[in-house]
Design an enzyme around this catalytic site. Structure first.
Site, PDB file in Angstrom:
ATOM      1  N   GLY A 112       0.834  -1.202   0.000  1.00  0.00           N
ATOM      2  CA  GLY A 112       0.000   0.000   0.000  1.00  0.00           C
ATOM      3  C   GLY A 112       0.863   1.244   0.000  1.00  0.00           C
ATOM      4  O   GLY A 112       2.039   1.221  -0.377  1.00  0.00           O
ATOM      5  N   ARG A 113       0.290   2.357   0.454  1.00  0.00           N
ATOM      6  CA  ARG A 113       1.049   3.609   0.483  1.00  0.00           C
ATOM      7  C   ARG A 113       1.830   3.800   1.774  1.00  0.00           C
ATOM      8  O   ARG A 113       2.696   4.677   1.858  1.00  0.00           O
ATOM      9  CB  ARG A 113       0.113   4.794   0.251  1.00  0.00           C
ATOM     10  CG  ARG A 113      -0.250   4.965  -1.216  1.00  0.00           C
ATOM     11  CD  ARG A 113      -0.767   6.352  -1.518  1.00  0.00           C
ATOM     12  NE  ARG A 113      -2.145   6.499  -1.095  1.00  0.00           N
ATOM     13  CZ  ARG A 113      -2.607   7.528  -0.405  1.00  0.00           C
ATOM     14  NH1 ARG A 113      -1.803   8.489  -0.018  1.00  0.00           N
ATOM     15  NH2 ARG A 113      -3.890   7.600  -0.082  1.00  0.00           N
TER      16      ARG A 113
ATOM     17  N   GLU B 227       5.974   3.897   1.940  1.00  0.00           N
ATOM     18  CA  GLU B 227       6.748   5.036   1.453  1.00  0.00           C
ATOM     19  C   GLU B 227       6.972   6.077   2.538  1.00  0.00           C
ATOM     20  O   GLU B 227       7.941   6.840   2.455  1.00  0.00           O
ATOM     21  CB  GLU B 227       6.074   5.671   0.234  1.00  0.00           C
ATOM     22  CG  GLU B 227       4.805   6.430   0.525  1.00  0.00           C
ATOM     23  CD  GLU B 227       4.182   7.036  -0.726  1.00  0.00           C
ATOM     24  OE1 GLU B 227       4.627   6.700  -1.842  1.00  0.00           O
ATOM     25  OE2 GLU B 227       3.251   7.840  -0.574  1.00  0.00           O
TER      26      GLU B 227
ATOM     27  N   CYS C  22       4.298  -6.419  -2.144  1.00  0.00           N
ATOM     28  CA  CYS C  22       3.952  -5.214  -2.906  1.00  0.00           C
ATOM     29  C   CYS C  22       4.949  -4.076  -2.630  1.00  0.00           C
ATOM     30  O   CYS C  22       6.135  -4.206  -2.859  1.00  0.00           O
ATOM     31  CB  CYS C  22       2.516  -4.817  -2.578  1.00  0.00           C
ATOM     32  SG  CYS C  22       1.741  -3.742  -3.785  1.00  0.00           S
ATOM     33  N   HIS C  23       4.458  -2.943  -2.116  1.00  0.00           N
ATOM     34  CA  HIS C  23       5.325  -1.809  -1.808  1.00  0.00           C
ATOM     35  C   HIS C  23       6.065  -1.977  -0.483  1.00  0.00           C
ATOM     36  O   HIS C  23       6.881  -1.128  -0.114  1.00  0.00           O
ATOM     37  CB  HIS C  23       4.507  -0.516  -1.766  1.00  0.00           C
ATOM     38  CG  HIS C  23       4.038  -0.047  -3.100  1.00  0.00           C
ATOM     39  ND1 HIS C  23       2.963  -0.613  -3.753  1.00  0.00           N
ATOM     40  CD2 HIS C  23       4.491   0.932  -3.918  1.00  0.00           C
ATOM     41  CE1 HIS C  23       2.767   0.000  -4.907  1.00  0.00           C
ATOM     42  NE2 HIS C  23       3.684   0.938  -5.048  1.00  0.00           N
TER      43      HIS C  23
ATOM     44  N   TYR D 264       5.903  -5.236  -6.112  1.00  0.00           N
ATOM     45  CA  TYR D 264       5.032  -4.650  -7.121  1.00  0.00           C
ATOM     46  C   TYR D 264       5.921  -4.111  -8.253  1.00  0.00           C
ATOM     47  O   TYR D 264       6.983  -3.548  -7.999  1.00  0.00           O
ATOM     48  CB  TYR D 264       4.179  -3.539  -6.525  1.00  0.00           C
ATOM     49  CG  TYR D 264       3.198  -2.964  -7.513  1.00  0.00           C
ATOM     50  CD1 TYR D 264       2.191  -3.755  -8.052  1.00  0.00           C
ATOM     51  CD2 TYR D 264       3.295  -1.643  -7.939  1.00  0.00           C
ATOM     52  CE1 TYR D 264       1.300  -3.244  -8.985  1.00  0.00           C
ATOM     53  CE2 TYR D 264       2.408  -1.126  -8.861  1.00  0.00           C
ATOM     54  CZ  TYR D 264       1.417  -1.935  -9.385  1.00  0.00           C
ATOM     55  OH  TYR D 264       0.535  -1.426 -10.320  1.00  0.00           O
TER      56      TYR D 264
END
Length: 201
Positions: free
Chosen positions: A88-89, A92, A118-119, A138
């Protein structure tokens, strides 16, 4: 005594990538703690649903409120047997927290099981633990990984890869493969009893 697993999450963590493994691992008897920098047990993070709907990148929709069950400031990484970093976000921005990176490095130094999806690989990259490691992520994260010495493999979204103590996957469609490989690294022994149909009296 049940093994303890730590989840590092943050606001707009991918909904399926935190909910499904958290609940599955808890159902199997593991003690699972989900924490977020700057938040305490009982508070929540907002999740985001990332979906693949034919666009050039994933779409994003508001997910659920995911309740944290442990306080970030109370984490002692030495007490945990494994680490999970959903995508997800969230990755980051939680990777900007030095304590997140310190916790992450411990699991690699101690050769404990780590699962990232993923992320989530953005946290591992920022922690500097991927040099020489086979991994996936990802696809949009992929180009960054060889730059830090990782051996990046672009896999279909429903597949995963294991390299020693590290299990990685590109996105939530890989849950069956990713979780199965992670459970193997954890040393889980799961016996499923065959289902029988009730015979009418």
């Amino acid at each position: 005594m049940a093994k303890k697993i730590l989840f590092l999450v943050g606001d707009y963590v991918e909904d399926y990538e935190v909910m499904v493994p958290f609940q599955a691992l808890a159902a199997l008897g593991y003690q699972v703690h989900a924490v977020c920098p700057g938040k305490k047990a009982g508070e929540f993070v907002r999740t985001a649903v990332h979906d693949f709907e034919g666009d050039q990148t994933y779409s994003e929709k508001r997910g659920h409120n995911f309740t944290l069950n442990y306080s970030f400031d109370e984490v002692n990484e030495h007490e945990y047997d494994a680490l999970v970093i959903p995508g997800g976000r969230a990755p980051e921005y939680i990777r900007l927290n030095p304590r997140v990176l310190e916790i992450t490095r411990h699991f690699f130094t101690a050769n404990k099981p780590v699962a990232a999806i993923c992320h989530g690989l953005q946290v591992l990259a920022a922690a500097g633990v991927l040099n020489g490691r086979r991994c996936t992520a990802y696809a949009a994260v992929g180009p960054d990984l060889p730059l830090i010495g990782a051996e990046y493999h672009e896999l279909p979204a429903d597949q995963a890869i294991t390299d020693g103590n590290l299990v990685t996957a590109p996105a939530w469609p890989a849950h069956p493969a990713w979780l199965a490989q992670f459970l193997k690294v954890l040393g889980a022994k799961i016996e499923i009893e065959p289902q029988t149909e009730a015979v009418p009296a």
